[in-house]
Design an enzyme around this catalytic site. Structure first.
Site, PDB file in Angstrom:
ATOM      1  N   LYS A  50       0.868  -1.174   0.000  1.00 18.35           N
ATOM      2  CA  LYS A  50       0.000   0.000   0.000  1.00 18.35           C
ATOM      3  C   LYS A  50       0.906   1.226   0.000  1.00 18.35           C
ATOM      4  O   LYS A  50       1.825   1.317   0.823  1.00 18.35           O
ATOM      5  CB  LYS A  50      -0.902   0.009   1.227  1.00 18.35           C
ATOM      6  CG  LYS A  50      -1.710   1.294   1.399  1.00 18.35           C
ATOM      7  CD  LYS A  50      -2.660   1.164   2.575  1.00 18.35           C
ATOM      8  CE  LYS A  50      -3.415   2.441   2.870  1.00 18.35           C
ATOM      9  NZ  LYS A  50      -4.437   2.266   3.911  1.00 18.35           N
ATOM     10  N   LYS A  79       0.931   5.247   0.381  1.00 15.86           N
ATOM     11  CA  LYS A  79       0.213   6.458   0.739  1.00 15.86           C
ATOM     12  C   LYS A  79       0.483   7.543  -0.298  1.00 15.86           C
ATOM     13  O   LYS A  79       1.587   7.672  -0.821  1.00 15.86           O
ATOM     14  CB  LYS A  79       0.655   6.945   2.123  1.00 15.86           C
ATOM     15  CG  LYS A  79       0.123   6.109   3.276  1.00 15.86           C
ATOM     16  CD  LYS A  79      -1.346   6.358   3.497  1.00 15.86           C
ATOM     17  CE  LYS A  79      -1.867   5.727   4.763  1.00 15.86           C
ATOM     18  NZ  LYS A  79      -3.307   5.975   4.942  1.00 15.86           N
ATOM     19  N   ASP A  85      -3.427   5.075  -1.703  1.00 15.23           N
ATOM     20  CA  ASP A  85      -4.356   5.692  -0.750  1.00 15.23           C
ATOM     21  C   ASP A  85      -4.023   7.159  -0.526  1.00 15.23           C
ATOM     22  O   ASP A  85      -3.091   7.486   0.205  1.00 15.23           O
ATOM     23  CB  ASP A  85      -4.299   4.938   0.588  1.00 15.23           C
ATOM     24  CG  ASP A  85      -5.201   5.575   1.643  1.00 15.23           C
ATOM     25  OD1 ASP A  85      -6.112   6.334   1.282  1.00 15.23           O
ATOM     26  OD2 ASP A  85      -4.988   5.297   2.846  1.00 15.23           O
ATOM     27  N   GLU A 139      -7.832   3.466  -2.646  1.00 15.81           N
ATOM     28  CA  GLU A 139      -8.554   3.642  -1.387  1.00 15.81           C
ATOM     29  C   GLU A 139      -8.922   5.102  -1.174  1.00 15.81           C
ATOM     30  O   GLU A 139      -8.065   5.989  -1.242  1.00 15.81           O
ATOM     31  CB  GLU A 139      -7.692   3.142  -0.226  1.00 15.81           C
ATOM     32  CG  GLU A 139      -8.355   3.255   1.139  1.00 15.81           C
ATOM     33  CD  GLU A 139      -7.515   2.637   2.246  1.00 15.81           C
ATOM     34  OE1 GLU A 139      -7.867   2.823   3.423  1.00 15.81           O
ATOM     35  OE2 GLU A 139      -6.501   1.971   1.940  1.00 15.81           O
ATOM     36  N   ASP A 150     -12.860   3.717   2.848  1.00 18.07           N
ATOM     37  CA  ASP A 150     -12.358   3.636   4.225  1.00 18.07           C
ATOM     38  C   ASP A 150     -13.089   4.657   5.076  1.00 18.07           C
ATOM     39  O   ASP A 150     -14.049   4.347   5.771  1.00 18.07           O
ATOM     40  CB  ASP A 150     -10.852   3.867   4.255  1.00 18.07           C
ATOM     41  CG  ASP A 150     -10.264   3.704   5.659  1.00 18.07           C
ATOM     42  OD1 ASP A 150     -10.986   3.215   6.562  1.00 18.07           O
ATOM     43  OD2 ASP A 150      -9.094   4.058   5.871  1.00 18.07           O
ATOM     44  N   LYS A 187     -12.552  -1.665  10.150  1.00 15.97           N
ATOM     45  CA  LYS A 187     -11.720  -1.303  11.299  1.00 15.97           C
ATOM     46  C   LYS A 187     -12.597  -1.289  12.546  1.00 15.97           C
ATOM     47  O   LYS A 187     -13.614  -0.583  12.571  1.00 15.97           O
ATOM     48  CB  LYS A 187     -11.072   0.076  11.120  1.00 15.97           C
ATOM     49  CG  LYS A 187     -10.088   0.178   9.963  1.00 15.97           C
ATOM     50  CD  LYS A 187      -9.535   1.584   9.834  1.00 15.97           C
ATOM     51  CE  LYS A 187      -8.609   1.707   8.641  1.00 15.97           C
ATOM     52  NZ  LYS A 187      -8.130   3.112   8.460  1.00 15.97           N
ATOM     53  N   GLU A 242      -4.000  -5.102   6.767  1.00 11.50           N
ATOM     54  CA  GLU A 242      -2.931  -4.103   6.834  1.00 11.50           C
ATOM     55  C   GLU A 242      -2.470  -3.919   8.278  1.00 11.50           C
ATOM     56  O   GLU A 242      -2.091  -2.820   8.685  1.00 11.50           O
ATOM     57  CB  GLU A 242      -3.471  -2.784   6.257  1.00 11.50           C
ATOM     58  CG  GLU A 242      -2.453  -1.694   6.021  1.00 11.50           C
ATOM     59  CD  GLU A 242      -3.142  -0.382   5.687  1.00 11.50           C
ATOM     60  OE1 GLU A 242      -2.665   0.663   6.149  1.00 11.50           O
ATOM     61  OE2 GLU A 242      -4.170  -0.416   4.978  1.00 11.50           O
TER      62      GLU A 242
END
Length: 376
Positions: free
Chosen positions: A167, A169, A198, A224, A250, A274, A328
């Site tokens: 992933k 960022k 993301d 994301e 998310d 989450k 993750e």
């Protein structure tokens, strides 16, 4: 069964350094802050939970300091004397006492599930769905939103250790520069990797429309939260324009009601689950059920937890029928230290789901004392 009534609830704020700065779209962290919650019962058992806010309240709307205050002054007084086994009743009591504050409530619920699991002598995943669908979970490694050669080196090292998904960022740089950076990274790292990008919702719709075409050409498989969490119609429109990239929600999908809205508006292809943002493990499981029933994919998200929160999330993810995007849960690997006596275990970039009763982890009182924030 008797002897599971709450006698007291204690909280401690701890600050644990990270191994390297972790850059999000809007800021960077060099340590992560946690609220350690201990629920004590008249049986002598203690359940542990963890409150966290990934890098501060910018993401969740809750600071760890605020979580401590709402628990100590409002939620704890409402729960003392209640039976831990009445989990749904206790959650309802929290909701009557305070609106929102989902990360704080999740920390308390985590401790309650830990103590119930201890009393029943079963792992938490049994309480969340029965036998585990998986005893280990593939872990996607997360890379910061800035940096070039050093980020590529970190990714290459993780891939050599057995990681197969990354992933990256984004959002900290201007969009065109960000895309060029990502293209260079993919070129250095290699194309035969499952890439997820993301930008933490910082792009506007027009930028995201342009970026998706560029990301498809680079070879990114999943994007994301490209735009603001409130713009579900925009997310749905982006999905209609995309041909290859799957959109992962998310910030836009936290609680069960958000999942229903996202499904109804066809806003995404997958959802990051989450426990903190859902308001707890039980509500996280409900979100996953809604997402799965609609034919969308679940992804095991992270708020960079210690082994406490990581173990709790692992129990939830282990109980889900399907977790096609893996998880993750890299928090313990990113931190310089842990606050448990035996941290969660990883091999070949898979997280092993703890098999002990409750969460299957115990706090290290010496580590708590070492990292405790003075005056908290």
């Amino acid at each position: 069964m008797t002897g599971l009534h709450i006698t007291s609830i204690d909280t401690t704020i701890v600050d644990v350094p990270t191994r390297r700065p972790h850059r999000f779209a809007t800021h960077s962290i060099e340590h992560q802050t946690y609220l350690v919650v201990q629920v004590r019962t008249d049986s002598g058992r203690t359940g542990v939970g963890e409150g966290v806010s990934p890098g501060g309240p910018w993401w969740s709307g809750e600071s760890v300091e605020g979580q401590q205050q709402i628990i100590e002054h409002h939620l704890a007084p409402a729960l003392v004397g209640r039976d831990c086994l009445d989990l749904h009743g206790t959650i309802a009591a929290m909701d009557r006492t305070a609106y929102g504050n989902d990360f704080a409530k999740a920390a308390l619920e985590m401790a309650l599930i830990d103590v119930i699991g201890q009393a029943r002598d079963v792992p938490a995943y049994v309480l969340l769905g029965g036998a585990a669908a998986r005893d280990q979970i593939p872990v996607r490694w997360a890379l910061p939103a800035t940096g070039g050669a050093e980020v590529a080196q970190e990714a290459t090292r993780r891939l050599a250790e057995g990681c197969s998904a990354l992933k990256i960022k984004m959002g900290a740089l201007p969009p065109d520069e960000d895309i060029r950076r990502l293209a260079l990274l993919v070129d250095k790292i290699g194309a035969d990797v499952d890439y997820l990008a993301d930008p933490n919702g910082v792009w506007d719709f027009r930028t995201a429309t342009w970026a998706i075409k560029e990301l498809e050409a680079i070879g990114i498989r999943t994007l994301e939260q490209p735009i603001d969490r409130a713009d579900l119609h925009g997310m749905a429109a982006l999905g209609r324009r995309s041909t290859a990239i799957q959109l992962l929600a998310d910030e836009a999908v936290c609680r069960p009601g958000d999942a229903i809205t996202a499904v109804a508006s066809r806003a995404c292809d997958a959802v990051s689950i989450k426990p903190g943002k859902a308001g707890g493990l039980l509500r996280g499981a409900t979100v996953a059920s809604i997402v799965t029933a609609a034919g969308l994919a679940c992804y095991g998200g992270s708020a960079l937890e210690t082994s406490i929160g990581t173990a709790a999330a692992a129990h939830l993810f282990a109980a889900l029928p399907a977790l096609p995007l893996g998880c993750e849960l890299i928090g313990p690997l990113l931190l310089t230290d842990d606050i448990t006596t035996t941290p969660v275990r990883y091999t070949d970039h898979c997280l092993h789901v703890p098999q002990g009763p409750g969460l299957g982890v115990e706090i290290d009182e010496d580590k708590i004392a070492r990292y405790a924030r003075r005056g908290s």
